[in-house]
Write an enzyme that holds these catalytic residues in place. Structure first.
Site, short mmCIF file in Angstrom:
data_model
loop_
_atom_site.label_atom_id
_atom_site.label_comp_id
_atom_site.label_asym_id
_atom_site.label_seq_id
_atom_site.Cartn_x
_atom_site.Cartn_y
_atom_site.Cartn_z
N TYR A 67 -10.10 15.44 -4.36
CA TYR A 67 -9.26 14.80 -5.39
C TYR A 67 -8.42 15.85 -6.13
O TYR A 67 -7.22 15.66 -6.33
CB TYR A 67 -10.16 14.05 -6.37
CG TYR A 67 -9.43 13.36 -7.51
CD1 TYR A 67 -8.69 12.20 -7.29
CD2 TYR A 67 -9.49 13.85 -8.81
CE1 TYR A 67 -8.02 11.56 -8.34
CE2 TYR A 67 -8.84 13.22 -9.87
CZ TYR A 67 -8.11 12.09 -9.62
OH TYR A 67 -7.45 11.46 -10.66
N ILE B 208 -9.67 9.75 -19.17
CA ILE B 208 -9.14 8.50 -19.73
C ILE B 208 -10.09 7.38 -19.32
O ILE B 208 -10.49 7.30 -18.14
CB ILE B 208 -7.72 8.19 -19.15
CG1 ILE B 208 -6.79 9.43 -19.25
CG2 ILE B 208 -7.12 6.97 -19.84
CD1 ILE B 208 -6.45 9.93 -20.63
N SER C 212 -3.42 15.35 -12.68
CA SER C 212 -4.69 15.27 -13.43
C SER C 212 -5.07 16.65 -13.94
O SER C 212 -4.71 17.67 -13.34
CB SER C 212 -5.80 14.76 -12.51
OG SER C 212 -7.06 14.96 -13.12
N ASP D 6 0.88 -1.17 0.00
CA ASP D 6 0.00 0.00 0.00
C ASP D 6 0.92 1.22 0.00
O ASP D 6 1.70 1.42 0.94
CB ASP D 6 -0.86 -0.05 1.27
CG ASP D 6 -1.76 1.17 1.43
OD1 ASP D 6 -1.61 2.16 0.67
OD2 ASP D 6 -2.61 1.14 2.34
N VAL D 7 0.83 2.05 -1.04
CA VAL D 7 1.75 3.19 -1.13
C VAL D 7 1.60 4.17 0.05
O VAL D 7 2.51 4.94 0.34
CB VAL D 7 1.61 3.97 -2.47
CG1 VAL D 7 2.03 3.12 -3.65
CG2 VAL D 7 0.21 4.53 -2.65
N ASN E 234 1.91 6.27 -9.95
CA ASN E 234 0.63 6.25 -10.66
C ASN E 234 -0.54 5.87 -9.75
O ASN E 234 -1.68 6.25 -10.03
CB ASN E 234 0.73 5.25 -11.83
CG ASN E 234 -0.61 4.89 -12.38
OD1 ASN E 234 -1.20 5.65 -13.18
ND2 ASN E 234 -1.17 3.76 -11.97
N ALA F 163 -7.54 18.76 -5.02
CA ALA F 163 -6.53 19.28 -4.08
C ALA F 163 -5.32 18.35 -4.05
O ALA F 163 -4.16 18.79 -4.08
CB ALA F 163 -7.13 19.43 -2.69
P1 NAP Z 1 -7.75 2.80 -11.72
O1 NAP Z 1 -8.16 2.13 -12.97
O2 NAP Z 1 -8.74 2.98 -10.63
O3 NAP Z 1 -6.44 2.07 -11.14
C1 NAP Z 1 -5.87 2.52 -9.94
C2 NAP Z 1 -4.61 1.75 -9.66
O4 NAP Z 1 -4.05 2.25 -8.44
C3 NAP Z 1 -4.85 0.28 -9.49
O5 NAP Z 1 -3.80 -0.45 -10.08
C4 NAP Z 1 -4.81 0.11 -7.97
O6 NAP Z 1 -4.34 -1.17 -7.58
C5 NAP Z 1 -3.81 1.17 -7.58
N1 NAP Z 1 -3.91 1.59 -6.18
C6 NAP Z 1 -4.96 2.19 -5.57
N2 NAP Z 1 -4.68 2.39 -4.28
C7 NAP Z 1 -3.43 1.92 -4.07
C8 NAP Z 1 -2.58 1.87 -2.94
N3 NAP Z 1 -2.96 2.34 -1.76
N4 NAP Z 1 -1.35 1.31 -3.09
C9 NAP Z 1 -0.96 0.81 -4.28
N5 NAP Z 1 -1.73 0.84 -5.38
C10 NAP Z 1 -2.95 1.38 -5.27
O7 NAP Z 1 -7.22 4.27 -12.02
P2 NAP Z 1 -6.63 4.93 -13.37
O8 NAP Z 1 -7.74 5.62 -14.04
O9 NAP Z 1 -5.80 3.95 -14.10
O10 NAP Z 1 -5.72 6.07 -12.72
C11 NAP Z 1 -4.32 5.93 -12.54
C12 NAP Z 1 -3.77 7.27 -12.08
O11 NAP Z 1 -4.08 8.27 -13.05
C13 NAP Z 1 -4.38 7.76 -10.76
O12 NAP Z 1 -3.39 8.43 -10.02
C14 NAP Z 1 -5.44 8.75 -11.22
O13 NAP Z 1 -5.74 9.67 -10.22
C15 NAP Z 1 -4.77 9.34 -12.42
N6 NAP Z 1 -5.69 9.94 -13.40
C16 NAP Z 1 -6.67 9.22 -13.99
C17 NAP Z 1 -7.50 9.83 -14.92
C18 NAP Z 1 -8.60 9.09 -15.64
O14 NAP Z 1 -9.39 9.75 -16.36
N7 NAP Z 1 -8.71 7.77 -15.52
C19 NAP Z 1 -7.34 11.19 -15.22
C20 NAP Z 1 -6.33 11.89 -14.58
C21 NAP Z 1 -5.51 11.26 -13.68
P3 NAP Z 1 -5.25 -2.24 -6.78
O15 NAP Z 1 -6.45 -2.51 -7.62
O16 NAP Z 1 -4.37 -3.37 -6.57
O17 NAP Z 1 -5.62 -1.53 -5.50
#
Ligand code: NAP
Length: 248
Positions: A156, A189, A143, A64-65, A91, A158
Protein backbone atom coordinates in the site's frame (compact mmCIF):
# COMPACT_ATOMS: atom_id res chain seq x y z
CA UNK A 1 -13.60 32.67 -2.62
CA UNK A 2 -12.86 29.15 -3.85
CA UNK A 3 -16.04 28.97 -5.94
CA UNK A 4 -16.30 26.26 -8.59
CA UNK A 5 -19.38 27.45 -10.49
CA UNK A 6 -19.53 25.99 -13.97
CA UNK A 7 -16.79 23.43 -13.34
CA UNK A 8 -17.25 19.73 -14.07
CA UNK A 9 -15.62 17.53 -11.43
CA UNK A 10 -15.14 13.75 -11.47
CA UNK A 11 -14.50 12.14 -8.08
CA UNK A 12 -13.39 8.52 -8.25
CA UNK A 13 -14.51 6.39 -5.33
CA UNK A 14 -17.09 9.02 -4.43
CA UNK A 15 -19.53 6.57 -2.88
CA UNK A 16 -18.00 6.36 0.59
CA UNK A 17 -15.53 7.88 3.05
CA UNK A 18 -13.24 10.62 1.86
CA UNK A 19 -14.57 10.56 -1.72
CA UNK A 20 -18.10 11.12 -0.49
CA UNK A 21 -17.02 14.21 1.49
CA UNK A 22 -15.01 15.48 -1.48
CA UNK A 23 -17.98 15.14 -3.84
CA UNK A 24 -20.18 17.05 -1.40
CA UNK A 25 -17.57 19.78 -0.83
CA UNK A 26 -17.06 20.37 -4.56
CA UNK A 27 -20.81 20.43 -5.14
CA UNK A 28 -21.22 22.99 -2.33
CA UNK A 29 -18.74 25.21 -4.18
CA UNK A 30 -20.96 24.99 -7.27
CA UNK A 31 -19.36 22.24 -9.36
CA UNK A 32 -21.32 19.69 -11.37
CA UNK A 33 -20.03 16.51 -9.73
CA UNK A 34 -19.77 13.07 -11.32
CA UNK A 35 -19.56 10.46 -8.57
CA UNK A 36 -17.67 7.36 -9.63
CA UNK A 37 -18.01 4.06 -7.79
CA UNK A 38 -17.20 0.42 -8.51
CA UNK A 39 -19.57 -1.59 -6.33
CA UNK A 40 -21.48 0.55 -3.83
CA UNK A 41 -24.37 1.60 -6.03
CA UNK A 42 -26.81 2.38 -3.21
CA UNK A 43 -24.21 4.43 -1.30
CA UNK A 44 -23.27 6.38 -4.44
CA UNK A 45 -26.97 7.08 -5.06
CA UNK A 46 -27.30 8.41 -1.51
CA UNK A 47 -24.38 10.81 -2.06
CA UNK A 48 -25.97 12.11 -5.27
CA UNK A 49 -29.36 12.48 -3.57
CA UNK A 50 -27.81 14.36 -0.62
CA UNK A 51 -26.08 16.76 -3.01
CA UNK A 52 -29.23 17.30 -5.04
CA UNK A 53 -31.40 17.89 -1.99
CA UNK A 54 -28.90 20.56 -0.87
CA UNK A 55 -29.38 22.29 -4.25
CA UNK A 56 -26.21 20.92 -5.90
CA UNK A 57 -25.69 19.00 -9.13
CA UNK A 58 -24.53 15.38 -9.10
CA UNK A 59 -24.52 12.42 -11.42
CA UNK A 60 -23.24 8.82 -11.14
CA UNK A 61 -20.69 6.89 -13.22
CA UNK A 62 -20.02 3.26 -12.45
CA UNK A 63 -16.62 2.00 -13.59
CA UNK A 64 -13.59 0.19 -12.21
CA UNK A 65 -10.71 2.68 -12.35
CA UNK A 66 -8.30 -0.22 -12.97
CA UNK A 67 -10.09 -1.11 -16.22
CA UNK A 68 -8.44 1.03 -18.90
CA UNK A 69 -11.19 0.56 -21.50
CA UNK A 70 -13.96 1.26 -18.99
CA UNK A 71 -12.22 4.48 -17.89
CA UNK A 72 -11.89 5.69 -21.50
CA UNK A 73 -15.56 4.94 -22.17
CA UNK A 74 -16.72 6.69 -19.00
CA UNK A 75 -14.78 9.89 -19.70
CA UNK A 76 -16.09 9.89 -23.30
CA UNK A 77 -19.62 9.72 -21.91
CA UNK A 78 -18.85 12.54 -19.46
CA UNK A 79 -17.51 14.63 -22.36
CA UNK A 80 -20.64 13.90 -24.41
CA UNK A 81 -22.88 14.90 -21.50
CA UNK A 82 -21.03 17.86 -19.97
CA UNK A 83 -18.51 18.91 -22.64
CA UNK A 84 -15.38 18.26 -20.60
CA UNK A 85 -13.80 17.34 -17.27
CA UNK A 86 -12.30 20.33 -15.44
CA UNK A 87 -11.41 18.70 -12.14
CA UNK A 88 -10.35 15.10 -11.56
CA UNK A 89 -10.05 13.80 -8.01
CA UNK A 90 -8.21 10.47 -8.07
CA UNK A 91 -9.55 9.21 -4.77
CA UNK A 92 -10.51 5.55 -5.41
CA UNK A 93 -8.24 3.26 -3.47
CA UNK A 94 -7.95 -0.10 -1.81
CA UNK A 95 -5.74 -1.28 1.04
CA UNK A 96 -4.87 -4.92 1.64
CA UNK A 97 -2.51 -4.91 4.59
CA UNK A 98 0.04 -7.57 5.46
CA UNK A 99 3.67 -8.07 6.40
CA UNK A 100 6.11 -8.59 3.53
CA UNK A 101 6.20 -12.38 3.95
CA UNK A 102 2.42 -12.49 3.57
CA UNK A 103 2.19 -10.33 0.44
CA UNK A 104 0.35 -12.32 -2.22
CA UNK A 105 0.41 -11.70 -5.95
CA UNK A 106 -3.36 -11.12 -6.44
CA UNK A 107 -3.45 -8.56 -3.59
CA UNK A 108 -0.35 -6.77 -4.85
CA UNK A 109 -1.73 -6.75 -8.38
CA UNK A 110 -5.09 -5.36 -7.22
CA UNK A 111 -3.49 -2.68 -5.08
CA UNK A 112 -1.18 -1.45 -7.82
CA UNK A 113 -3.92 -1.68 -10.44
CA UNK A 114 -6.56 0.27 -8.55
CA UNK A 115 -4.35 2.74 -6.67
CA UNK A 116 -1.69 3.48 -9.29
CA UNK A 117 -2.84 2.38 -12.74
CA UNK A 118 -6.35 3.65 -11.96
CA UNK A 119 -5.04 7.15 -11.25
CA UNK A 120 -2.96 7.11 -14.43
CA UNK A 121 -5.82 5.90 -16.65
CA UNK A 122 -8.18 8.53 -15.21
CA UNK A 123 -5.60 11.32 -15.56
CA UNK A 124 -4.95 10.34 -19.18
CA UNK A 125 -8.65 10.28 -20.02
CA UNK A 126 -9.42 13.54 -18.19
CA UNK A 127 -6.54 15.54 -19.64
CA UNK A 128 -7.89 15.12 -23.20
CA UNK A 129 -10.52 17.81 -22.64
CA UNK A 130 -8.45 19.76 -20.08
CA UNK A 131 -5.76 20.26 -22.74
CA UNK A 132 -8.27 21.75 -25.15
CA UNK A 133 -9.76 23.97 -22.43
CA UNK A 134 -6.26 25.00 -21.28
CA UNK A 135 -7.43 24.67 -17.69
CA UNK A 136 -7.54 21.72 -15.35
CA UNK A 137 -7.06 20.40 -11.84
CA UNK A 138 -5.89 16.88 -10.99
CA UNK A 139 -5.82 16.02 -7.30
CA UNK A 140 -4.70 12.56 -6.23
CA UNK A 141 -5.07 10.89 -2.85
CA UNK A 142 -1.68 9.74 -1.62
CA UNK A 143 -1.17 8.95 2.09
CA UNK A 144 1.05 9.69 5.05
CA UNK A 145 2.38 6.13 4.70
CA UNK A 146 3.68 6.96 1.22
CA UNK A 147 6.18 9.24 2.98
CA UNK A 148 6.65 7.52 6.35
CA UNK A 149 6.13 3.84 5.55
CA UNK A 150 4.27 1.58 7.95
CA UNK A 151 4.68 -1.93 9.28
CA UNK A 152 2.30 -4.22 7.39
CA UNK A 153 1.72 -1.78 4.53
CA UNK A 154 4.60 -2.54 2.17
CA UNK A 155 2.44 -2.77 -0.94
CA UNK A 156 0.00 0.00 0.00
CA UNK A 157 2.75 2.47 0.89
CA UNK A 158 4.61 1.60 -2.33
CA UNK A 159 1.46 2.43 -4.28
CA UNK A 160 0.86 5.69 -2.39
CA UNK A 161 4.50 6.79 -2.88
CA UNK A 162 4.19 6.00 -6.58
CA UNK A 163 1.34 8.50 -6.79
CA UNK A 164 3.66 11.27 -5.59
CA UNK A 165 6.04 10.52 -8.47
CA UNK A 166 3.11 10.43 -10.87
CA UNK A 167 1.83 13.77 -9.54
CA UNK A 168 5.17 15.53 -10.01
CA UNK A 169 5.68 14.13 -13.51
CA UNK A 170 2.18 15.11 -14.60
CA UNK A 171 2.62 18.56 -13.03
CA UNK A 172 5.63 19.09 -15.29
CA UNK A 173 3.99 17.56 -18.38
CA UNK A 174 0.83 19.67 -18.20
CA UNK A 175 2.02 22.96 -16.71
CA UNK A 176 2.14 24.67 -20.11
CA UNK A 177 -1.62 24.03 -20.46
CA UNK A 178 -2.47 25.59 -17.07
CA UNK A 179 -3.38 22.19 -15.69
CA UNK A 180 -2.21 21.90 -12.09
CA UNK A 181 -1.51 18.48 -10.60
CA UNK A 182 -1.24 17.98 -6.85
CA UNK A 183 -1.55 15.26 -4.24
CA UNK A 184 -3.18 15.24 -0.84
CA UNK A 185 -1.60 13.00 1.79
CA UNK A 186 -4.08 12.28 4.57
CA UNK A 187 -3.06 10.90 7.94
CA UNK A 188 -5.42 8.64 9.86
CA UNK A 189 -8.97 9.40 8.73
CA UNK A 190 -11.95 7.55 10.17
CA UNK A 191 -13.62 5.69 7.28
CA UNK A 192 -14.49 2.09 6.30
CA UNK A 193 -10.85 1.66 5.22
CA UNK A 194 -9.52 2.26 8.74
CA UNK A 195 -12.41 0.68 10.67
CA UNK A 196 -10.54 -2.58 11.29
CA UNK A 197 -7.36 -0.96 12.67
CA UNK A 198 -6.85 -2.51 16.14
CA UNK A 199 -7.62 -0.30 19.16
CA UNK A 200 -4.01 -0.42 20.47
CA UNK A 201 -2.71 0.81 17.11
CA UNK A 202 -5.28 3.63 17.13
CA UNK A 203 -4.25 4.67 20.65
CA UNK A 204 -0.61 4.73 19.55
CA UNK A 205 -1.45 6.83 16.48
CA UNK A 206 -3.49 9.26 18.56
CA UNK A 207 -0.54 9.71 20.95
CA UNK A 208 1.82 10.69 18.12
CA UNK A 209 -0.64 13.02 16.38
CA UNK A 210 0.10 16.53 17.73
CA UNK A 211 -3.44 17.82 17.15
CA UNK A 212 -4.68 14.97 19.35
CA UNK A 213 -7.49 13.68 17.17
CA UNK A 214 -8.06 11.63 14.03
CA UNK A 215 -9.00 13.35 10.81
CA UNK A 216 -12.45 13.41 9.27
CA UNK A 217 -13.33 13.04 5.60
CA UNK A 218 -14.37 16.72 5.70
CA UNK A 219 -10.83 17.73 6.79
CA UNK A 220 -9.49 16.12 3.61
CA UNK A 221 -12.31 17.44 1.42
CA UNK A 222 -11.52 21.04 2.42
CA UNK A 223 -7.94 20.62 1.18
CA UNK A 224 -9.16 19.13 -2.10
CA UNK A 225 -11.68 21.94 -2.63
CA UNK A 226 -8.92 24.50 -2.13
CA UNK A 227 -6.57 22.79 -4.61
CA UNK A 228 -9.44 22.59 -7.13
CA UNK A 229 -10.11 26.32 -6.94
CA UNK A 230 -9.04 29.13 -9.24
CA UNK A 231 -7.14 30.63 -6.30
CA UNK A 232 -4.81 27.59 -6.11
CA UNK A 233 -3.71 28.13 -9.71
CA UNK A 234 -0.03 28.73 -8.85
CA UNK A 235 0.31 25.52 -6.84
CA UNK A 236 1.44 22.47 -8.78
CA UNK A 237 3.50 19.34 -8.04
CA UNK A 238 2.73 19.81 -4.35
CA UNK A 239 1.84 17.22 -1.72
CA UNK A 240 -0.53 18.76 0.81
CA UNK A 241 -0.42 16.87 4.12
CA UNK A 242 -3.68 16.65 6.06
CA UNK A 243 -2.52 14.64 9.05
CA UNK A 244 -2.82 16.64 12.28
CA UNK A 245 0.96 16.90 12.44
CA UNK A 246 1.56 13.14 12.44
CA UNK A 247 4.28 13.66 9.83
CA UNK A 248 5.83 17.05 9.11
P1 NAP B 1 -13.02 3.74 1.65
O1 NAP B 1 -13.92 4.26 2.70
O2 NAP B 1 -12.62 2.32 1.67
O3 NAP B 1 -13.64 4.10 0.22
C1 NAP B 1 -12.98 3.71 -0.94
C2 NAP B 1 -13.70 4.25 -2.15
O4 NAP B 1 -12.97 3.83 -3.32
C3 NAP B 1 -15.10 3.73 -2.27
O5 NAP B 1 -15.94 4.76 -2.74
C4 NAP B 1 -14.97 2.65 -3.34
O6 NAP B 1 -16.16 2.49 -4.10
C5 NAP B 1 -13.87 3.21 -4.21
N1 NAP B 1 -13.19 2.20 -5.02
C6 NAP B 1 -12.46 1.14 -4.58
N2 NAP B 1 -12.01 0.44 -5.63
C7 NAP B 1 -12.45 1.07 -6.74
C8 NAP B 1 -12.30 0.83 -8.13
N3 NAP B 1 -11.60 -0.21 -8.58
N4 NAP B 1 -12.89 1.68 -8.99
C9 NAP B 1 -13.62 2.73 -8.55
N5 NAP B 1 -13.80 2.99 -7.24
C10 NAP B 1 -13.22 2.18 -6.36
O7 NAP B 1 -11.65 4.55 1.64
P2 NAP B 1 -11.27 6.01 2.20
O8 NAP B 1 -10.71 5.84 3.55
O9 NAP B 1 -12.38 6.95 1.96
O10 NAP B 1 -10.04 6.34 1.24
C11 NAP B 1 -10.15 7.14 0.07
C12 NAP B 1 -8.76 7.39 -0.47
O11 NAP B 1 -7.97 8.02 0.52
C13 NAP B 1 -8.02 6.10 -0.85
O12 NAP B 1 -7.23 6.35 -1.99
C14 NAP B 1 -7.13 5.86 0.36
O13 NAP B 1 -6.02 5.08 0.02
C15 NAP B 1 -6.79 7.27 0.74
N6 NAP B 1 -6.37 7.43 2.14
C16 NAP B 1 -7.19 7.09 3.17
C17 NAP B 1 -6.76 7.27 4.48
C18 NAP B 1 -7.61 6.93 5.67
O14 NAP B 1 -7.09 7.01 6.81
N7 NAP B 1 -8.88 6.57 5.51
C19 NAP B 1 -5.49 7.81 4.72
C20 NAP B 1 -4.68 8.14 3.64
C21 NAP B 1 -5.14 7.96 2.36
P3 NAP B 1 -17.04 1.14 -4.10
O15 NAP B 1 -17.46 0.88 -2.69
O16 NAP B 1 -18.12 1.42 -5.03
O17 NAP B 1 -16.09 0.08 -4.60
Amino acid sequence: MFGLDGRVAVVTGGSRGIGRAVAQALARQGAQVVINYAASEAAAGEVAAAIQSAGGRADLARFDVADEAAVEKAFREIRDRYGRTDILVNNAGVAVDGLLLRVREPDLERMLSVNVKGAIWCARAATRTMMRARWGRIITMSSVVGEMGNVGQVAYSAAKAALVGMTKSLAREYASRSITVNAVAPGFIETDMTSSVPAERKDELMRVTPLGRFGTPDDVAAAVAFLASEEAGFITGEVLRVNGGLHM
